[in-house]
Design an enzyme around this catalytic site. Sequence first.
Site, PDB file in Angstrom:
ATOM      1  N   SER A 141       0.848  -1.188   0.000  1.00  0.00           N
ATOM      2  CA  SER A 141       0.000   0.000   0.000  1.00  0.00           C
ATOM      3  C   SER A 141       0.881   1.234   0.000  1.00  0.00           C
ATOM      4  CB  SER A 141      -0.893   0.025   1.241  1.00  0.00           C
ATOM      5  OG  SER A 141      -1.546   1.278   1.377  1.00  0.00           O
ATOM      6  N   TYR A 155      -2.629  -0.934   9.944  1.00  0.00           N
ATOM      7  CA  TYR A 155      -2.561  -1.290   8.520  1.00  0.00           C
ATOM      8  C   TYR A 155      -1.239  -0.829   7.914  1.00  0.00           C
ATOM      9  CZ  TYR A 155      -3.849  -1.353   3.565  1.00  0.00           C
ATOM     10  OH  TYR A 155      -3.886  -1.588   2.208  1.00  0.00           O
TER      11      TYR A 155
END
Length: 246
Positions: A141, A155
């Site tokens: 990401s 995350y």
Amino acid sequence: MAGKDKKVALVTGGSRGIGAAIVERLAEDGFDVAFTYVSGAAPAKALEEKLNKAGHKVTAFQADSADAAAVEGAVEKTFSQFGRIDLLVNNAGVAPDAPVDDVPLDVIDRTIAINTRSVFIASRTAAKHMQKGGRIVSIGSCLGERVGFPGVSLYSMTKAALVGLTRGMARDYGPRGITVNVVEPGPIDTDMNPADGENAEYLKTLTALGSYGQGKDIAAMVSFLAGDGGRYVTGASLLVDGGVNA
């Protein structure tokens, strides 16, 4: 590619969103493809049936990436069924959204297990079956590189870990001719993060292009890394984020 020369890919979390786009692109590129799913067998079987009817060879396996044995089992099933593994795409992931103080311990453990530990386990298991020219691609990401807003610490931690893991595995597997890279998406229009969702307009402002990407944009980068063009790319973190981290 045809017959025994046809390459084989395994995509974790391939029943929907980015994973499904990757499965479709690799099938179109000529790979035989296995992919995993956790729940919702219907969309997995629908994708499998759709691609097989189109003349491709695609198989879905149920496997929870939080379960280390299931991760290893999916890799071994792929090798057993197809006789080889040329490409592993570590796509399965979860995206908890909460401030650090509000994240329960069980969510921490499961997120690390799925987003990071499963990548370690799947990669080393698949690498045992890979020959020179094998490829490992993980889906990270842009938040693993830079965090532009609150609530995503857990995350971001797990996705940042993939960068270090990728660089380390690139060194470990480089002598065997296996490349290892991580693709880092920005806002991508999926059911987990729809382009018309409640946070969509804000997320668009973070990009240089002012828009969401599509699953096919991530699949295109995976396709590049899996093909001849990616043969000399390894240990790289490749942003496909519309300029979020520009």
